[in-house]
Design a protein around this motif. Sequence first.
Motif, short mmCIF file in Angstrom:
data_model
loop_
_atom_site.label_atom_id
_atom_site.label_comp_id
_atom_site.label_asym_id
_atom_site.label_seq_id
_atom_site.Cartn_x
_atom_site.Cartn_y
_atom_site.Cartn_z
N LEU A 94 0.84 -1.20 0.00
CA LEU A 94 0.00 0.00 0.00
C LEU A 94 0.87 1.24 0.00
CD1 LEU A 94 -2.62 -1.11 2.68
CD2 LEU A 94 -2.62 -1.53 0.22
N VAL A 95 0.64 2.13 -0.96
CA VAL A 95 1.39 3.37 -1.07
C VAL A 95 0.42 4.52 -0.93
CG1 VAL A 95 2.91 4.76 -2.52
CG2 VAL A 95 3.05 2.27 -2.62
N GLY A 96 0.75 5.45 -0.04
CA GLY A 96 -0.12 6.60 0.21
C GLY A 96 -0.36 6.79 1.69
N ASP A 97 -1.40 7.53 2.04
CA ASP A 97 -1.73 7.79 3.43
C ASP A 97 -2.48 6.59 4.00
OD1 ASP A 97 -2.37 8.75 5.89
OD2 ASP A 97 -3.67 10.38 5.19
N THR A 98 -1.74 5.77 4.74
CA THR A 98 -2.34 4.54 5.29
C THR A 98 -2.93 4.75 6.69
OG1 THR A 98 -0.19 3.85 6.17
CG2 THR A 98 -0.78 3.08 3.96
N THR A 99 -2.98 5.99 7.16
CA THR A 99 -3.50 6.25 8.51
C THR A 99 -4.99 5.93 8.61
OG1 THR A 99 -3.86 8.58 7.94
CG2 THR A 99 -1.78 8.01 9.01
N SER B 51 8.96 0.86 7.59
CA SER B 51 9.45 2.09 8.21
C SER B 51 10.28 2.93 7.25
CB SER B 51 10.28 1.75 9.46
OG SER B 51 11.36 0.90 9.12
N GLU B 52 10.92 2.29 6.26
CA GLU B 52 11.75 3.04 5.32
C GLU B 52 10.88 3.92 4.42
OE1 GLU B 52 13.74 -0.91 6.19
OE2 GLU B 52 11.77 -0.26 5.50
N PRO B 53 11.38 5.10 4.06
CA PRO B 53 10.59 6.00 3.20
C PRO B 53 10.45 5.53 1.76
CG PRO B 53 12.77 6.92 3.60
CD PRO B 53 12.65 5.72 4.48
N PHE B 54 11.37 4.66 1.31
CA PHE B 54 11.22 4.11 -0.03
C PHE B 54 10.33 2.88 0.05
CE2 PHE B 54 15.18 2.82 1.92
CZ PHE B 54 15.21 1.44 1.82
N LYS B 55 9.27 2.88 -0.73
CA LYS B 55 8.26 1.84 -0.66
C LYS B 55 8.35 0.87 -1.83
CE LYS B 55 6.69 4.11 2.90
NZ LYS B 55 7.00 3.67 4.26
N LYS B 56 8.15 1.38 -3.05
CA LYS B 56 8.14 0.50 -4.22
C LYS B 56 9.50 -0.12 -4.49
CE LYS B 56 4.18 2.26 -6.74
NZ LYS B 56 3.64 2.59 -8.07
N ALA B 57 10.55 0.57 -4.10
CA ALA B 57 11.90 0.03 -4.29
C ALA B 57 12.28 -0.96 -3.21
CB ALA B 57 12.93 1.17 -4.33
N ASN B 58 11.44 -1.09 -2.20
CA ASN B 58 11.74 -1.90 -1.02
C ASN B 58 11.55 -3.38 -1.30
OD1 ASN B 58 11.73 -2.98 1.73
ND2 ASN B 58 11.46 -0.85 2.37
N ARG B 59 12.48 -4.20 -0.85
CA ARG B 59 12.36 -5.64 -1.05
C ARG B 59 11.16 -6.22 -0.30
NH1 ARG B 59 15.10 -9.77 -3.17
NH2 ARG B 59 16.95 -8.55 -3.73
N LYS B 60 10.72 -5.58 0.75
CA LYS B 60 9.54 -6.06 1.46
C LYS B 60 8.30 -6.00 0.58
CE LYS B 60 11.37 -4.52 5.92
NZ LYS B 60 11.25 -3.51 7.00
N PHE B 61 8.29 -5.03 -0.32
CA PHE B 61 7.19 -4.89 -1.27
C PHE B 61 7.26 -5.94 -2.37
CE2 PHE B 61 4.44 -0.99 -1.95
CZ PHE B 61 4.24 -0.79 -0.59
#
Length: 339
Positions: free
Chosen positions: A41-46, A66-76
């Motif tokens: 999920l990318v965006g305001d998840t609050t 927690s990292e600010p990079f989302k789409k580049a993140n291996r968790k994604f």
Amino acid sequence: MIAVLKRETTEKQLKDLIDWLESMNLKVHLSKGDYTTIVGLVGDTTNIDRELLESLDIVEGVKTISEPFKKANRKFHPKDSIVEVGATDGANSVKVGGGHFAVMAGPCSVENPEQIEEVAAGVKAAGASILRGGAFKPRTSPYDFQGLKDEGIQLLEHAKKMTGLPIVTEIMNPNHLPMFEHVDLIQVGARNMQNFELLKELGKIDKPILLKRGLASTLKEWLMSAEYIMAGGNENIILCERGIRTFETYTRNTLDLSAIPMLKELTHLPVIVDPSHATGMARLVKPMALAAVAAGADGLMIEVHNNPSKALCDGAQSLTPDQFAHVMKGVNGIREVME
């Protein structure tokens, strides 16, 4: 935030979940593996009720990134991304990442037809898979050779037709994008790594991007630059470690080989290494290239010139075609050992 789905999730259940999440103005990034599907999920998840999401029958677990990079993140995206270069305008298809190794080679700057044709033929014979060459050259001094610009791109395109090698060259201005229509891989140089307006424009196109690390950029800053491109919709990015500026003066830059395994943990994007710019010395290119392969790099970018002593740009770090062929033998030997 990511939601890990259970293996038995049906396509209808997945679609219903995505529709619900998108109704809350969230962008959904889907990563399907052999045994697990991850919904990023990318965006305001609050506004997301985490407990409600976790309670769904198809959800195995929810994690916060927690990292600010989302789409580049291996968790994604747990699996390594594979970026395909070429397969257009007569070029062969070359895959980078996910076990596919690529070598990009050619002159720092395209100078004339004879030079680029001779180098292109030489690097192809030695085993290079992509032809590199500078048409637009960002130089520290305004009096240095700035490149042939559009003419240089045309010479690269001719060399591509002659050899079948895809081509990579650097862009400096988003207004130049129409000139890059037949360029297979667009390079963003170290000086433009944080040219955010350029990165935004590159996010809108359907063409792979080679993103070089900035002169003194952290891995986080580098990945955030990749995120700019990916946020625009273009997820075909190859990272290139080319050395960073330190207090050392014996080499042009300091090649950060530790960045390779660290990036492999942080991101799914392919990582290649440029030992030519990293060291600034032709005699250091081979040992650093071999070390990069041993450290797990997905490829190399090496400067090759048919007459380095007469080169208009970076002759001191350029190999001759014969020297490049010698390096390739060593690279192939290390790769065999690694496999």
